[in-house]
Every structure is written in structure tokens, then in C-alpha cells.
Design an enzyme around this catalytic site. Structure first.
Site, PDB file in Angstrom:
ATOM      1  N   ARG A  82      -4.240   1.912  -5.308  1.00  0.00           N
ATOM      2  CA  ARG A  82      -3.716   1.171  -4.166  1.00  0.00           C
ATOM      3  C   ARG A  82      -3.777  -0.328  -4.431  1.00  0.00           C
ATOM      4  O   ARG A  82      -4.724  -0.819  -5.034  1.00  0.00           O
ATOM      5  CB  ARG A  82      -4.456   1.520  -2.882  1.00  0.00           C
ATOM      6  CG  ARG A  82      -5.930   1.209  -2.944  1.00  0.00           C
ATOM      7  CD  ARG A  82      -6.720   2.043  -2.019  1.00  0.00           C
ATOM      8  NE  ARG A  82      -6.806   3.378  -2.562  1.00  0.00           N
ATOM      9  CZ  ARG A  82      -7.597   4.318  -2.124  1.00  0.00           C
ATOM     10  NH1 ARG A  82      -8.357   4.097  -1.107  1.00  0.00           N
ATOM     11  NH2 ARG A  82      -7.634   5.494  -2.669  1.00  0.00           N
ATOM     12  N   ASP A 127      -6.598  -1.717   0.150  1.00  0.00           N
ATOM     13  CA  ASP A 127      -7.138  -0.784   1.129  1.00  0.00           C
ATOM     14  C   ASP A 127      -8.104  -1.585   1.995  1.00  0.00           C
ATOM     15  O   ASP A 127      -8.940  -2.318   1.464  1.00  0.00           O
ATOM     16  CB  ASP A 127      -7.872   0.352   0.405  1.00  0.00           C
ATOM     17  CG  ASP A 127      -8.429   1.399   1.344  1.00  0.00           C
ATOM     18  OD1 ASP A 127      -7.819   1.645   2.394  1.00  0.00           O
ATOM     19  OD2 ASP A 127      -9.479   1.982   1.018  1.00  0.00           O
ATOM     20  N   ARG A 152       0.840  -1.207   0.000  1.00  0.00           N
ATOM     21  CA  ARG A 152       0.000   0.000   0.000  1.00  0.00           C
ATOM     22  C   ARG A 152       0.868   1.248   0.000  1.00  0.00           C
ATOM     23  O   ARG A 152       1.785   1.389   0.804  1.00  0.00           O
ATOM     24  CB  ARG A 152      -0.909   0.000   1.232  1.00  0.00           C
ATOM     25  CG  ARG A 152      -1.676   1.295   1.491  1.00  0.00           C
ATOM     26  CD  ARG A 152      -2.816   1.495   0.510  1.00  0.00           C
ATOM     27  NE  ARG A 152      -3.402   2.810   0.618  1.00  0.00           N
ATOM     28  CZ  ARG A 152      -4.457   3.124   1.361  1.00  0.00           C
ATOM     29  NH1 ARG A 152      -5.031   2.208   2.091  1.00  0.00           N
ATOM     30  NH2 ARG A 152      -4.922   4.345   1.364  1.00  0.00           N
ATOM     31  N   ASP A 175     -10.754  -0.825   5.057  1.00  0.00           N
ATOM     32  CA  ASP A 175     -11.418   0.166   5.905  1.00  0.00           C
ATOM     33  C   ASP A 175     -12.263  -0.527   6.956  1.00  0.00           C
ATOM     34  O   ASP A 175     -12.961  -1.508   6.660  1.00  0.00           O
ATOM     35  CB  ASP A 175     -12.340   1.069   5.075  1.00  0.00           C
ATOM     36  CG  ASP A 175     -11.593   2.039   4.193  1.00  0.00           C
ATOM     37  OD1 ASP A 175     -10.456   2.422   4.538  1.00  0.00           O
ATOM     38  OD2 ASP A 175     -12.143   2.424   3.145  1.00  0.00           O
TER      39      ASP A 175
END
Length: 171
Positions: A91, A94, A82, A96
Site C-alpha cells: 500500500r 495506510d 491506496r 489506522d
């Protein structure tokens, strides 16, 4: 506590990056993956002119504290290459934290539920697949209602499933 993570990739082998992210999560002690959505291809959000993303959402049970979980997912992102220099840029992976039970955190380095969750179809569509009735803290609406009211018009297309045994830990 049920926790929902969103995964996305738009660099190199996107599917492999998601797969590696799921395998890395499965290797974390104190974390058990319960359910994972299909993989969806979506238009870039926040910054156009880059490759489309592959996205999915996974539900986990974890005894990690929020800061520990954040450090853990960031370490996985870093291990998979990343690059954080460009906001909303390309990216490799990722991850989240979308929601953690009824928890609400508002700090500069961590916000739960994710502050843009209700604005992103690429998150809501796979989240809806695995948890349509999930009530999002602070929004007081289910994922179904958030998806229905979402103003994002970006295309999100289901492309298939990733076969990784649910609830399995590699350790």
C-alpha cells in the site's frame, strides 16, 4: 479527545507517502496534530513476500466523530493511491485509528481501539515512543506492558525523524 493514528507505507517513495499523509492530516479542520513518532522500518506483517514498511504513529486532538475520522483518513489514503483489493497487501499509505481516548467501538466497519494493536510490534514500538503510559481501553494495560508482552518477533528499526512542525495546521 486524544486520538492515535498509525501510518504505514511500503510502495513507491515510502517516506514521501508518510510525509504526504501527515501534511494531509494537518490540513483537516477540527484536527490538530500534537506529537508524532520517529519513522520506523518494519517487516511486512500478515503477508510476507512484499517490501518492508515505513511506519509511524501520530497523536492528534480532534472534534471529529469516529465515523467522520474514519472517512477522513480513508479519503487521504485514496488520494495518495491506496489500493484496497488485497488484504495486508502493498500500500502507498495506510492510516489506522489505533485509539480514541477511552472510546470502545465494535462494528464491522470500525473497531476502536484497533483490534490488532497489541499483536503488532510495528505499531507498539512507535506508539511507545510517544505514549508509553497510554492505557488501551479493553486491554486495561499500558502500551509499555503490551509491548513487553507482544509475541510478534518482526523486526522494527528506527530510521529517523520526519521534520513537520507539530500542532500546525495548513489551513
Amino acid at each position: 479527545m486524544h486520538t492515535y493514528l498509525g501510518l504505514g507505507s511500503n510502495k513507491e517513495d515510502r517516506f514521501f507517502n508518510l510525509y504526504q499523509g501527515i501534511l494531509a492530516l494537518d490540513g483537516i479542520p477540527r484536527l490538530k496534530r500534537i506529537k508524532t513518532s520517529s519513522v520506523y522500518e518494519s517487516e511486512p506483517w500478515g503477508k510476507s513476500g512484499q517490501a518492508w514498511f515505513l511506519n509511524q504513529v501520530t497523536m492528534i486532538e480532534s472534534s471529529l466523530f469516529p465515523d467522520e475520522l474514519l472517512s477522513t483518513v480513508q479519503a487521504i489514503e485514496d488520494a495518495l493511491g491506496r489500493d484496497r483489493r488485497e488484504k495486508w497487501g502493498p500500500r502507498s499509505l495506510d492510516i489506522d485509528i489505533l485509539a480514541m481516548g477511552s472510546l470502545r467501538i465494535q462494528r464491522s466497519n470500525l473497531q476502536i481501539p484497533h483490534p490488532l494493536l497489541a499483536e503488532r510490534r510495528f505499531v507498539l514500538v512507535p506508539l511507545h515512543e510517544i505514549a508509553p503510559d497510554l492505557l488501551i481501553p479493553g486491554k486495561n494495560q499500558t502500551v509499555t506492558h503490551l509491548l513487553r508482552d507482544c509475541m510478534d518477533t518482526g523486526r522494527v528499526n528506527r530510521i529517523g525523524e520526519m521534520r513537520v512542525q507539530e500542532g500546525r495546521s495548513l489551513r
